[in-house]
Design an enzyme around this catalytic site. Structure first.
Site, PDB file in Angstrom:
ATOM      1  N   GLU B  40       0.818  -1.211   0.000  1.00  0.00           N
ATOM      2  CA  GLU B  40       0.000   0.000   0.000  1.00  0.00           C
ATOM      3  C   GLU B  40       0.859   1.271   0.000  1.00  0.00           C
ATOM      4  O   GLU B  40       1.808   1.389   0.769  1.00  0.00           O
ATOM      5  CB  GLU B  40      -0.917   0.055   1.233  1.00  0.00           C
ATOM      6  CG  GLU B  40      -1.707   1.368   1.241  1.00  0.00           C
ATOM      7  CD  GLU B  40      -2.627   1.566   2.435  1.00  0.00           C
ATOM      8  OE1 GLU B  40      -2.675   0.702   3.323  1.00  0.00           O
ATOM      9  OE2 GLU B  40      -3.302   2.618   2.445  1.00  0.00           O
ATOM     10  N   ASP B 105       9.366   4.720  15.510  1.00  0.00           N
ATOM     11  CA  ASP B 105       9.312   6.160  15.325  1.00  0.00           C
ATOM     12  C   ASP B 105       9.719   6.810  16.648  1.00  0.00           C
ATOM     13  O   ASP B 105       9.134   6.524  17.682  1.00  0.00           O
ATOM     14  CB  ASP B 105       7.865   6.558  14.944  1.00  0.00           C
ATOM     15  CG  ASP B 105       7.724   8.053  14.735  1.00  0.00           C
ATOM     16  OD1 ASP B 105       8.751   8.760  14.713  1.00  0.00           O
ATOM     17  OD2 ASP B 105       6.576   8.521  14.600  1.00  0.00           O
ATOM     18  N   ILE B 106      10.746   7.628  16.584  1.00  0.00           N
ATOM     19  CA  ILE B 106      11.152   8.366  17.786  1.00  0.00           C
ATOM     20  C   ILE B 106      11.041   9.846  17.460  1.00  0.00           C
ATOM     21  O   ILE B 106      11.539  10.288  16.414  1.00  0.00           O
ATOM     22  CB  ILE B 106      12.606   8.034  18.185  1.00  0.00           C
ATOM     23  CG1 ILE B 106      12.767   6.528  18.327  1.00  0.00           C
ATOM     24  CG2 ILE B 106      12.986   8.736  19.482  1.00  0.00           C
ATOM     25  CD1 ILE B 106      14.217   6.095  18.356  1.00  0.00           C
ATOM     26  N   ASP B 107      10.395  10.593  18.325  1.00  0.00           N
ATOM     27  CA  ASP B 107      10.179  12.001  18.047  1.00  0.00           C
ATOM     28  C   ASP B 107      10.528  12.820  19.280  1.00  0.00           C
ATOM     29  O   ASP B 107      10.180  12.447  20.396  1.00  0.00           O
ATOM     30  CB  ASP B 107       8.717  12.223  17.660  1.00  0.00           C
ATOM     31  CG  ASP B 107       8.511  13.582  17.035  1.00  0.00           C
ATOM     32  OD1 ASP B 107       8.274  13.644  15.820  1.00  0.00           O
ATOM     33  OD2 ASP B 107       8.605  14.591  17.768  1.00  0.00           O
ATOM     34  N   CYS B 118      15.172  23.393  23.832  1.00  0.00           N
ATOM     35  CA  CYS B 118      14.137  23.745  22.865  1.00  0.00           C
ATOM     36  C   CYS B 118      12.799  23.161  23.340  1.00  0.00           C
ATOM     37  O   CYS B 118      12.776  22.360  24.262  1.00  0.00           O
ATOM     38  CB  CYS B 118      14.390  23.151  21.485  1.00  0.00           C
ATOM     39  SG  CYS B 118      16.059  23.353  20.870  1.00  0.00           S
ATOM     40  N   CYS B 124      17.758  21.467  18.034  1.00  0.00           N
ATOM     41  CA  CYS B 124      19.119  21.954  17.852  1.00  0.00           C
ATOM     42  C   CYS B 124      20.100  20.789  18.010  1.00  0.00           C
ATOM     43  O   CYS B 124      19.690  19.673  18.293  1.00  0.00           O
ATOM     44  CB  CYS B 124      19.430  23.066  18.848  1.00  0.00           C
ATOM     45  SG  CYS B 124      19.518  22.478  20.548  1.00  0.00           S
ATOM     46  N   GLY B 157      12.785  14.402   8.905  1.00  0.00           N
ATOM     47  CA  GLY B 157      12.625  15.682   8.228  1.00  0.00           C
ATOM     48  C   GLY B 157      12.513  16.855   9.174  1.00  0.00           C
ATOM     49  O   GLY B 157      12.675  18.004   8.774  1.00  0.00           O
ATOM     50  N   ARG B 158      12.230  16.576  10.455  1.00  0.00           N
ATOM     51  CA  ARG B 158      12.154  17.691  11.389  1.00  0.00           C
ATOM     52  C   ARG B 158      12.845  17.345  12.705  1.00  0.00           C
ATOM     53  O   ARG B 158      13.987  17.647  12.914  1.00  0.00           O
ATOM     54  CB  ARG B 158      10.706  18.116  11.620  1.00  0.00           C
ATOM     55  CG  ARG B 158      10.619  19.390  12.462  1.00  0.00           C
ATOM     56  CD  ARG B 158       9.499  20.299  12.086  1.00  0.00           C
ATOM     57  NE  ARG B 158       8.191  19.715  12.394  1.00  0.00           N
ATOM     58  CZ  ARG B 158       7.071  20.418  12.437  1.00  0.00           C
ATOM     59  NH1 ARG B 158       7.102  21.719  12.230  1.00  0.00           N
ATOM     60  NH2 ARG B 158       5.934  19.834  12.677  1.00  0.00           N
ATOM     61  N   ILE B 161      13.291  10.504  14.128  1.00  0.00           N
ATOM     62  CA  ILE B 161      13.925   9.523  13.261  1.00  0.00           C
ATOM     63  C   ILE B 161      13.031   8.286  13.155  1.00  0.00           C
ATOM     64  O   ILE B 161      12.290   7.963  14.103  1.00  0.00           O
ATOM     65  CB  ILE B 161      15.335   9.169  13.805  1.00  0.00           C
ATOM     66  CG1 ILE B 161      16.212   8.537  12.715  1.00  0.00           C
ATOM     67  CG2 ILE B 161      15.262   8.269  15.035  1.00  0.00           C
ATOM     68  CD1 ILE B 161      17.692   8.687  12.994  1.00  0.00           C
ATOM     69  N   ASP B 313       7.263   6.058  19.960  1.00  0.00           N
ATOM     70  CA  ASP B 313       5.838   6.204  19.689  1.00  0.00           C
ATOM     71  C   ASP B 313       5.329   4.780  19.454  1.00  0.00           C
ATOM     72  O   ASP B 313       5.384   4.258  18.350  1.00  0.00           O
ATOM     73  CB  ASP B 313       5.622   7.084  18.464  1.00  0.00           C
ATOM     74  CG  ASP B 313       4.143   7.309  18.200  1.00  0.00           C
ATOM     75  OD1 ASP B 313       3.309   6.579  18.789  1.00  0.00           O
ATOM     76  OD2 ASP B 313       3.818   8.203  17.401  1.00  0.00           O
ATOM     77  N   HIS B 322       0.081  -0.015  10.030  1.00  0.00           N
ATOM     78  CA  HIS B 322       0.386   1.399  10.250  1.00  0.00           C
ATOM     79  C   HIS B 322       1.205   1.936   9.084  1.00  0.00           C
ATOM     80  O   HIS B 322       2.125   1.303   8.610  1.00  0.00           O
ATOM     81  CB  HIS B 322       1.165   1.550  11.551  1.00  0.00           C
ATOM     82  CG  HIS B 322       0.962   2.887  12.181  1.00  0.00           C
ATOM     83  ND1 HIS B 322       1.554   4.012  11.691  1.00  0.00           N
ATOM     84  CD2 HIS B 322       0.206   3.264  13.224  1.00  0.00           C
ATOM     85  CE1 HIS B 322       1.180   5.043  12.431  1.00  0.00           C
ATOM     86  NE2 HIS B 322       0.355   4.614  13.371  1.00  0.00           N
TER      87      HIS B 322
HETATM   88 ZN    ZN Z   1      17.499  21.814  21.467  1.00  0.00          ZN
END
Ligand code: ZN
Lengths: 493, 418
Positions: B40, B105-107, B118, B124, B157-158, B161, B313, B322
């Protein structure tokens, strides 16, 4: 697989040249992994009764989950149901016909596979209930017989040798959670980690390069997981093969009945209509019985009948057959309905209603003895429309109306504090569990405790079963109370 | 250059996106298999339009559709038992997820309670250390303990990873197996309101804190070093009153808490490293081997885990069906490309230095100006002429590993049939 049942019984007999007489017994062990389908002839009746009896046990396991019963309670309830419907004794049992018990166990399991392979949801629930049943049996199995059973199968584990055990002794002991006293004696088994997901999830094993080092005392995890995986796979295969079975039209209705039984409770026929004796009832008694002994569905119909002095056709049928089986004779039934329809002329009653009442008693028309409707029938067939009053309140009432109805039906025994628990099971789609819980609450005065159901942990599956049990409890209490008063009379003498 | 402009995205897809590499990675072989054709793809179009259950026969077909729809991003789901595009016409029972990479997924948003540099979306170099620590712990455990070999780490992307594990055994995991592995790694549990989020000790009793499972015992040592540099120094987590109160809340001993609070209230500028030193001296006042000492030492270990252990996550990993953003998509806010990350050099990875789509298109322009004879884009991999190249090479190497595995297992099969 039941095509294979056409084969002669000789097919299960031993092959020539086999010497070990023990293995020629078709069921050397009490526990069964159900690797092979039954290859013997069965009658349609055996086919159905074996399955229904097993279903009674599995259904009770299901409601134990819904009711969050702790493991020990679940075990007790399951064992009680098993003794009743699916006894399975150890080899050492002297007076039990273990061969025929095991044959029934084998057959029932495979019939239910056919019934439950049809959807993913059914498969999942069946696997869960069957694995639990296996666990209950495994827990109670005789130690040496269990050992024999385990030796009879290849579980594909690698025994960890002393050298490796010493190499990882620190890690193994840490995973054993500090229970180090027996470390030198503890055996370890290596399996691929995917075979013990429950132990992995709780980090209860040492894991290296994909191998889980399972201590002997957690060995059962491997076995249960194996049972579950095997059954899941087998059910998927059965599902694929099933369309061919539809050729045998005698089996299809039985199978769909069985799977529905799992969804809404076991199909139940209540043939306990008393002919005489103290449980026979008269028209005069119905008001009081309704108040004290009826399940909510019949309470509701009775209330509507009293309020409107009329009851629509489906409601009359559901209620009338219930009263018949409860012990209301045809004469009393005519009297009851005549009095209840008080707005109606005799002429209209005799012409339009009396015949139907006599018909339901098997005295007119094709003279069939109609049984009362079971919970399953009430839940599945003849769904009530907006203006109808029949059906199951736990399924067909709005949540608000149900709560109001419950509080007004059982004002002395049920309080608003009981509602959240009941409504929780209603919302989860388990009407029979809700009804069973209401039974327990409203019969606590007779010593019924949470989890006991209508006796031995059994759930409500038939309105008449509910009412009969309720009356029994009431009678037992009366007798108990009558006891001491007799004695005091004796003392006065 | 605006990364959200449709023209920019279309040029990126037409000239730079490595469809062939993505295909090889998903397909494990050169000729199309169900791994690709029954896979998919879901597209997100501008205006929050979400198109699910797309599937393709080849890399070219996928590229054609992506260029037609020009999505802001697309996601990859499981391999189904039938082609996802036929979902409407097959029986529902014949359509179920079968295979799927094991994904994580780690955010950084999950680290907001422990990072001071931050907050929310920003990131950063300092807080990237949380991510690189998580990568190291997970990578080590997944390879050493679970025995996986084919791990692809991808920058999201932000501020996070992703990890895609492509081993056969990982692809075949059912939801129960995925749930189990998530349980193994789910050390930090509980929401904002929960003080102590670590409950992992085995055989804990009222008087004994119990022991750490061996896997966490192994992880503890490097995390303790990290705790000192990252939590105590970089983040200075216990500097503020809120910061040290959160720490005190995790201690099981009333007198220790009282003493420390008194000391720290009197010295508001005291550095986190000194505060941690204070705590350790308090612990040392109890006799070695005494039950209070054992309990406090265990609490210190749990604190180190709570501040440094990977935060997953969990929902992303638990189910085969998922969806997860495809590598090399462009993050719509930052314009950065979701490039693969080398886990052995994750410490050096700088999210700010990741090529963004604007820079890549400029590089492409310049490369073309330099060339005398302009070749047509379709016989040429344009990404080779940009700073995307090392990242595509990384994906290609990863895909080769998977393809090699399939090739070898085929040879083995032939061997055994002889
Ligand atoms: Zn930082």
């Amino acid at each position: 697989m039941f095509k294979a049942a056409q084969k002669s019984k000789a097919s299960i007999k031993t092959e020539p040249g086999q010497v070990d007489w023990y293995s020629t017994k078709p069921y050397p062990h009490r526990l069964n992994f159900y690797d092979r389908p039954p290859l013997f002839d069965v009658t349609i009746e055996e086919f159905e009764t074996c399955a229904i009896d097993r279903l009674r046990v599995l259904a009770e396991i299901e409601s134990s989950f819904v009711r969050n019963r702790p493991w020990d309670d679940l075990k007790t309830v399951t064992e009680a149901q098993s003794v009743k419907y699916l006894p399975l004794n150890a080899n050492t049992a002297r007076h039990a016909d273990t061969e025929s018990q095991r044959k029934r166990d084998h057959l029932g399991h495979f019939v239910l596979r056919l019934a439950f392979c049809r959807s993913e949801e059914l498969r999942r629930r069946f696997v869960k209930a069957e694995t639990t049943l296996f666990r209950v049996r495994y827990d109670s199995d005789d130690t040496s017989e269990k050992e024999e059973f385990l030796n009879s199968r290849d579980f594909d584990w690698i025994t960890v040798d002393e050298e490796e055990k010493l190499l990882f002794s620190k890690e193994l002991q840490a995973a054993s959670a500090g229970k180090n006293d027996g470390f030198s004696r503890e055996k370890y088994y290596k399996v691929k980690w995917t075979r013990v997901p429950d132990l992995i999830e709780k980090r209860k094993v040492f894991l290296k390069a994909g191998w889980a080092y399972v201590p002997g005392r957690e060995q059962s995890s491997i076995i249960f997981q194996e049972f579950e995986t095997n059954l899941t796979r087998a059910l998927e295969l059965t599902a694929k093969a099933l369309p061919r079975l539809d050729e045998d039209s005698r089996l299809v209705p039985i199978l769909s009945n069985l799977s529905q039984g799992f969804l809404v409770g076991v199909p139940s026929e209540w043939n306990g209509a008393p002919v005489a004796g103290e449980y026979v009832i008269t028209a005069e008694m119905v008001d009081e019985l309704a108040r004290k002994n009826f399940p909510m569905c019949m309470r509701n119909l009775h209330g509507v009948l009293r309020r409107d002095r009329l009851l629509k056709h489906s409601g009359r049928l559901q209620y009338g057959l219930f009263l018949k089986v409860l012990g209301l004779s045809i004469e009393e039934a005519v009297a009851f309905w005549r009095k209840s329809f008080s707005k109606m002329t005799d002429d209209k009653f005799n012409k339009e209603y009396k015949y139907n009442i006599r018909h339901s008693y098997g005295l007119e028309g094709k003279r069939a003895n109609y049984p009362a409707r079971s919970c399953q029938q009430i839940l599945l067939f003849d769904q009530p429309k907006a203006s109808d009053c029949h059906g199951c309140p736990y399924r067909h009432f709005s949540h608000d109306n149900l709560q109001t109805a419950l509080l007004s039906a059982y004002p002395d025994t049920l309080t608003a504090a009981d509602l959240p628990e009941i409504m929780h099971t209603v919302k989860a789609g388990h009407p029979h569990v809700a009804c069973t819980r209401v039974f327990e609450i409203t019969h606590s005065q007779f010593g019924v405790k949470k989890g006991e159901g209508i006796g031995g942990g059994e759930s409500v599956t038939h309105p008449n079963q509910y009412a009969a049990r309720s009356r029994e409890l009431e009678k037992a209490k009366k007798e108990l109370e009558a006891g001491p008063s007799d004695e005091s009379v004796a003392m006065e003498v | 250059m605006d990364p959200s402009s449709p023209e920019v995205m279309l040029t990126f897809y037409r000239r730079l996106y490595p469809f062939k590499s993505i295909y090889n990675w998903l397909n494990h072989e050169h000729a199309p298999t169900k791994l690709f054709t029954h896979r998919e793809f879901a597209f997100t179009l501008p205006g929050d339009v979400y198109l699910r259950y797309n599937s393709f026969n080849s890399a070219e077909e996928l590229k054609k559709q992506v260029c037609t729809l020009n999505p802001t991003r697309f996601e990859i789901g499981p391999v189904y038992s039938a082609r996802p595009k036929d979902k409407k016409t097959v029986r529902p029972s014949a359509f179920s997820p079968r295979l799927r990479e094991l994904v994580f997924d780690i955010d950084l948003t999950d680290y907001d309670s422990v990072r001071t540099c931050c907050s929310s979306a920003s990131i950063c170099r300092l807080c990237w250390t949380f991510i690189s620590a998580a990568v190291r712990v997970l990578h080590e455990a997944l390879t050493e303990q679970f025995g996986f070999k084919h791990l692809l780490w991808v920058y999201s992307g932000r501020r996070g990873i992703h990890l895609w594990i492509g081993d056969k055994e990982a692809m075949e995991l059912d939801d129960e197996g995925r749930k189990a592995i998530v349980g193994w790694f789910e050390v930090i549990k509980g929401g904002k309101e929960m003080g102590n989020k670590v409950h992992v000790r085995l055989s804990a009793t009222k008087n004994n804190p119990g022991v750490l499972p061996p896997s966490l015992q192994t992880a503890l040592e490097p995390l303790a070093t990290l705790f000192s540099s990252l939590i105590l120094t970089d983040q200075n987590c216990f500097a503020s009153k809120d910061g040290y109160e959160a720490l005190l809340q995790l201690l099981p001993e009333g007198n220790v808490i009282k003493n420390l609070r008194k000391k720290w209230e009197a010295d508001p500028d005291r550095h986190s490293a000194d505060k941690w030193g204070d705590l350790k001296s308090e612990v040392k006042r109890f006799d070695k081997g005494s039950s209070t000492r054992v309990t406090l030492t265990a609490a210190l270990e749990d604190i180190i885990l709570q501040y440094t252990y990977p935060r997953l996550d969990a929902e992303v990993s638990k189910r085969r069906n998922h969806l997860l953003k495809a590598p090399f998509c462009v993050h719509p806010k930052t314009g950065r490309v979701c490039v693969p990350v080398d886990p052995t050099r994750v410490d050096e990875f700088d999210p700010e230095a990741v090529p963004d789509v604007g820079r890549l298109l400029r590089e492409l322009d310049e490369a073309e100006k330099m060339e005398v004879d302009g070749e047509g884009w379709d016989d040429h991999n344009d990404w080779e002429r940009t700073s995307l190249k090392p990242y595509v090479d990384m994906l290609d190497r990863h895909a080769m590993g998977l393809m090699e595995e399939v090739r070898r297992s085929k040879i083995e099969k032939i061997d055994t049939t002889w």
